[in-house]
Motif scaffolding. Sequence first.
Motif, PDB file in Angstrom:
ATOM      1  N   PRO A 100      52.208  29.941  83.262  1.00 14.48           N
ATOM      2  CA  PRO A 100      53.514  30.611  83.234  1.00 14.48           C
ATOM      3  C   PRO A 100      54.624  29.643  82.857  1.00 14.48           C
ATOM      4  CG  PRO A 100      52.840  30.190  85.501  1.00 14.48           C
ATOM      5  CD  PRO A 100      51.671  29.813  84.634  1.00 14.48           C
ATOM      6  N   ARG A 101      55.613  30.161  82.136  1.00 16.39           N
ATOM      7  CA  ARG A 101      56.773  29.378  81.745  1.00 16.39           C
ATOM      8  C   ARG A 101      58.041  30.102  82.190  1.00 16.39           C
ATOM      9  NH1 ARG A 101      53.138  26.629  81.323  1.00 16.39           N
ATOM     10  NH2 ARG A 101      52.399  25.356  79.557  1.00 16.39           N
ATOM     11  N   LEU A 102      58.914  29.371  82.864  1.00 15.14           N
ATOM     12  CA  LEU A 102      60.167  29.952  83.340  1.00 15.14           C
ATOM     13  C   LEU A 102      61.127  30.141  82.173  1.00 15.14           C
ATOM     14  CD1 LEU A 102      61.878  30.649  85.975  1.00 15.14           C
ATOM     15  CD2 LEU A 102      62.959  28.431  85.539  1.00 15.14           C
ATOM     16  N   LEU A 156      57.642  20.741  87.076  1.00 12.91           N
ATOM     17  CA  LEU A 156      58.811  21.241  86.350  1.00 12.91           C
ATOM     18  C   LEU A 156      58.613  21.154  84.846  1.00 12.91           C
ATOM     19  CD1 LEU A 156      61.579  19.570  88.534  1.00 12.91           C
ATOM     20  CD2 LEU A 156      61.038  22.003  88.459  1.00 12.91           C
ATOM     21  N   LEU A 157      58.133  20.021  84.372  1.00 10.31           N
ATOM     22  CA  LEU A 157      58.001  19.826  82.927  1.00 10.31           C
ATOM     23  C   LEU A 157      56.904  20.690  82.333  1.00 10.31           C
ATOM     24  CD1 LEU A 157      58.488  15.955  82.865  1.00 10.31           C
ATOM     25  CD2 LEU A 157      60.156  17.718  82.240  1.00 10.31           C
ATOM     26  N   ALA A 158      55.902  21.019  83.136  1.00  7.56           N
ATOM     27  CA  ALA A 158      54.843  21.915  82.663  1.00  7.56           C
ATOM     28  C   ALA A 158      55.297  23.364  82.651  1.00  7.56           C
ATOM     29  CB  ALA A 158      53.599  21.763  83.534  1.00  7.56           C
ATOM     30  N   GLY A 159      56.247  23.718  83.535  1.00  9.34           N
ATOM     31  CA  GLY A 159      56.594  25.125  83.716  1.00  9.34           C
ATOM     32  C   GLY A 159      57.909  25.570  83.108  1.00  9.34           C
ATOM     33  N   ALA A 212      50.843  29.409  90.463  1.00 11.61           N
ATOM     34  CA  ALA A 212      51.594  28.474  89.632  1.00 11.61           C
ATOM     35  C   ALA A 212      53.072  28.842  89.602  1.00 11.61           C
ATOM     36  CB  ALA A 212      51.008  28.441  88.222  1.00 11.61           C
ATOM     37  N   MET A 213      53.371  30.144  89.579  1.00 14.12           N
ATOM     38  CA  MET A 213      54.767  30.572  89.620  1.00 14.12           C
ATOM     39  C   MET A 213      55.388  30.249  90.969  1.00 14.12           C
ATOM     40  SD  MET A 213      54.906  34.103  87.363  1.00 14.12           S
ATOM     41  CE  MET A 213      53.312  34.836  87.738  1.00 14.12           C
TER      42      MET A 213
END
Length: 391
Positions: free
Chosen positions: A95-97, A271-274, A44-45
Amino acid sequence: MFDRQALTAALEEGAPLDCQALSISHPSLFSPAELHIAPATLQAMVDLVAAIESVIALPAYQQRVLAWAPASAQKPLAARSVFFGYDFHLAESGPRLIEINTNAGGGMLNSRLLMAHGETEAARRVEQAFVAMFREEWRLMRGAAPLKRIAIVDENPDRQYLAPEFELFRQLFEANGIAAVIADPGEFTREGNRLLYRGEAVDLIYNRLTDFSLDAAANADIQAVFAADGVVVTPHPRAHALYADKRNLVLLSDEATLIELDVPAATRRTLLAGIPRTVAVGAAEGERFWAERKRWFFKPAAGFGSRAAYRGDKLTKRVFEEICQGGYIAQQIVPPSEHAVLVEDETQLMKADIRAFVYQAQVQLFVARLYQGQTTNFRTPGGGFAPVFPA
């Protein structure tokens, strides 16, 4: 399994570092722990990195972000820039950036840390990828001309916290046939469109400065020679403007903007999920942000690391009023994941940031930074850099 003697041997390979002194000055640089992360989370990353890179390549996106970038970032360059650091928190939903850095530190330290965990061959491959990356930066700018000398540059380099890494890079370049020096900007002299260090021309600067635009007076010679194409600089100001200015996250986390930029629907979903929702902070919205401050993390748009960054629930009214004067973004808080680490026979919970080192949209290495407290600090016993392996 972590082997401290193996780490000492890895750090002392080549021209030796003083590991005894390092253990005193940097007691929490390396954690004895290792993190095991599910392959789906690692993927996912990787997918989020690819999605971000695809948007950054769009001319419409570049036009937007270069509008607020300094003059030194306006010139197109073939060089891509080394050591992008994509930093993540691991939420339950994925994961979140948190941010992107363009001079991310720790690459060489973590390759040697891999050796301490019995992954010597993997570490060798990583280090050869690093060398190939610098050679590719040079090739993109200079074609088949030989790369003779690299300068690893930071302000007062011997006093920087990651100074041991500069020496490891110097050794790596030298071992691969490239002369290398570690230098403060004040040690250069300018001769026309050449940059000299102790009378010898420098071909490429590995830039570890946090003056991302090279506008400080101390960097005037570097800026002038770079502008005249007399030296290759990597990472360079344009890369910081395209990737690491935190205002860019406002665009990358806003669906309406992504639609305007003609970003495909699948990429928008990634993009919006991460990427946590990120917005610019201004005085007009001050009351709303103050009321909702516990939801937000406030960061200077042009800052780096945790400098002048604040969790909303820790803010004083005075600091918040300064933030509202402009130059800050607010990012929805994503708490870091927590991991059990054995410290002197006692289990403690450590927070974790996950860093992906990236070049040309490809992840070279995942590492973790373990800590306690508000932000990554390299001061927590049992904390520090830790390797990441698939679970």
